[in-house]
Design a protein around this motif. Structure first.
Motif, short mmCIF file in Angstrom:
data_model
loop_
_atom_site.label_atom_id
_atom_site.label_comp_id
_atom_site.label_asym_id
_atom_site.label_seq_id
_atom_site.Cartn_x
_atom_site.Cartn_y
_atom_site.Cartn_z
N SER A 56 37.97 41.94 42.24
CA SER A 56 37.17 40.97 41.49
C SER A 56 36.45 41.59 40.31
N LEU A 57 36.35 40.82 39.24
CA LEU A 57 35.53 41.18 38.08
C LEU A 57 34.05 41.19 38.44
N PHE A 58 33.26 41.91 37.65
CA PHE A 58 31.80 41.82 37.78
C PHE A 58 31.34 40.40 37.47
N ASP A 59 31.76 39.87 36.35
CA ASP A 59 31.41 38.51 35.94
C ASP A 59 32.52 37.57 36.39
N ASN A 60 32.40 37.09 37.62
CA ASN A 60 33.48 36.33 38.24
C ASN A 60 33.20 34.83 38.33
N GLU A 61 32.26 34.35 37.52
CA GLU A 61 31.87 32.94 37.63
C GLU A 61 32.97 31.99 37.15
N ARG A 62 33.78 32.46 36.20
CA ARG A 62 34.79 31.57 35.62
C ARG A 62 36.22 31.86 36.09
N ILE A 63 36.40 32.95 36.82
CA ILE A 63 37.75 33.31 37.24
C ILE A 63 37.71 33.96 38.62
N ASN A 64 38.55 33.49 39.52
CA ASN A 64 38.57 33.99 40.88
C ASN A 64 39.22 35.37 40.97
N PRO A 65 38.90 36.12 42.03
CA PRO A 65 39.47 37.46 42.18
C PRO A 65 40.99 37.44 42.28
N ILE A 66 41.60 38.55 41.88
CA ILE A 66 43.04 38.76 42.08
C ILE A 66 43.26 39.13 43.54
N ILE A 67 44.39 38.73 44.09
CA ILE A 67 44.73 39.13 45.45
C ILE A 67 46.18 39.60 45.50
N ILE A 68 46.42 40.69 46.20
CA ILE A 68 47.78 41.07 46.59
C ILE A 68 47.97 40.48 47.98
N PRO A 69 48.66 39.35 48.09
CA PRO A 69 48.68 38.59 49.35
C PRO A 69 49.66 39.16 50.36
N LEU A 70 49.23 39.23 51.62
CA LEU A 70 50.14 39.68 52.68
C LEU A 70 51.35 38.76 52.81
N SER A 71 51.19 37.51 52.40
CA SER A 71 52.29 36.56 52.49
C SER A 71 53.43 36.89 51.54
#
Length: 382
Positions: A56-71
């Motif tokens: 996640s970014l420090f300023d994450n109010e406008r964009i959600n964290p990136i995920i490397i999904p197990l799926s």
């Protein structure tokens, strides 16, 4: 169980094919984990019910964290024993010359922060800077191995996405850990250089700074339903730096609590932003003069199935795909604050470093604190 050689061969395949991946090792553990994404798509967290590794970014109010999904990824693990018994973090390194302009600019920022605290509503603000260092080692894997060997007591990671870039770090700070209905977090603040002993005296400024963090966390989570337990303040070491730390643990009132709610309550912490959080964040975004990106954001495991690792014959994460997981499978979330980190850009490393400013701060000492903190990453680069 895959061998260490096979483990890194798979990482090299990801690098060669420009596919996202992460490698990480938790504090005081001898296991390396990796999650290797099958495509180069940029996935984002939607509601924190997903399983995978988030960034996640420090300023994450406008964009959600990136995920490397197990799926859509393959997890692997292997045992990793530090190759050298001595503690490299105590080494003395030759500090490169600091360009005067860099110090002048940061001192101006520090004095602006002090003035704002003395005349406004802020009690504390964390201001930061960057420093570019030429890479002497071309192999990102070699640098990561040095990091894992050097900082065994930190959460050490290497993260890559072709649409974002490469980040690496050794952070001492947990945002929170969740295991079933139990959670743990910490209040980490106050800094002084490690000089061979853990028995040190702390000044009023550092004690007050750390207590502000404790009070803020407790106020955010203050409810009889959480059954909070708060430890005494104690000194911890992170490489060549000492900090003050208080452990805080409790019980989630609802096992189905949205992890996102807990994230939003705790991030950004006073240790990386300030108090009050809203005013401090506004000051940072307006005055720092650069984009923190993922520095002082958070990262780590989100809803990872809980498989115990006791020895080489036990089930490891690389066997998850062969397991039948159901709703009763216990899952853990271990999230960390992205401190002591660097971004790899071409043949340079961009180091990110900062410090907490209160009314009792001395600008010259705060500058020296950031110089000491850069040595955490420089030890594996020089």
């Amino acid at each position: 169980m895959i061998s260490l050689e096979d483990f890194f061969d798979r990482i090299q395949y990801q690098i060669k094919n420009k596919l996202p991946y992460t490698i990480y090792k938790k504090a005081d553990e001898n296991v390396l984990h990796s999650i290797l994404q099958n495509d180069n798509k940029l996935y984002r967290v939607k509601n924190y019910s997903e399983s995978g590794f988030i960034f996640s970014l420090f300023d994450n109010e406008r964009i959600n964290p990136i995920i490397i999904p197990l799926s859509n990824a393959k997890p692997f693990s292997t045992f990793f024993i530090p190759s050298e018994a001595y503690d490299k973090s105590a080494m003395i390194i030759n500090e490169p010359f600091h360009f005067p302009l860099r110090k002048v600019d940061y001192m101006e920022l520090l004095n602006k922060a002090l003035n704002e605290i003395k005349t406004g509503d802020m009690q504390k603000v964390v201001v930061s800077r960057t420093e570019k260092v030429d890479l002497k080692e071309d192999s990102i894997i070699t640098i990561f191995k040095k990091l894992a060997n050097t900082y065994t007591g930190a959460f050490v990671y290497l993260w890559y996405h072709p649409k974002v870039g490469t980040w690496m770090g050794a952070t001492p700070e947990t945002l929170f850990k969740i295991n079933d209905s139990e959670f743990n977090t910490m209040a980490l603040a106050g800094t002084q250089p490690f000089q061979g002993s853990m028995e040190v005296e702390w000044g009023e400024k550092e004690i007050m700074e750390q207590q502000l963090v404790v009070d803020d966390i407790v106020n955010k989570l203050n409810s009889e339903e959480f059954n909070l337990q708060i430890s005494s303040r104690y000194t911890v070491r992170a490489g060549n730096i000492l900090h003050l730390r208080t452990d805080i643990k409790g019980t989630l009132p609802d096992s189905n609590l949205n992890i996102g709610e807990l994230v939003n309550s705790l991030h950004p912490t006073p240790a990386v932003c300030g108090l009050p959080a809203e005013e401090a964040k506004k000051f940072i975004l307006k005055n720092e003069g650069y984009n923190r990106k993922y520095y002082t954001g958070y990262l780590g495991e989100l809803n990872i199935p809980d498989f115990k690792i006791k020895n080489e014959d036990d089930l490891l994460l690389d066997e998850i795909e062969n397991e039948e997981l159901d709703e009763s499978t216990n899952k853990k979330s271990d999230l960390y604050v992205n401190l002591r980190c660097m971004e790899i850009v071409g043949h340079k490393a961009v180091l990110y470093v900062g410090g907490g400013i209160t009314k009792d701060s001395d600008a010259e000492k705060e500058w020296e604190e950031t110089v000491n903190k850069t040595k955490v990453m420089k030890k594996v680069l020089f």
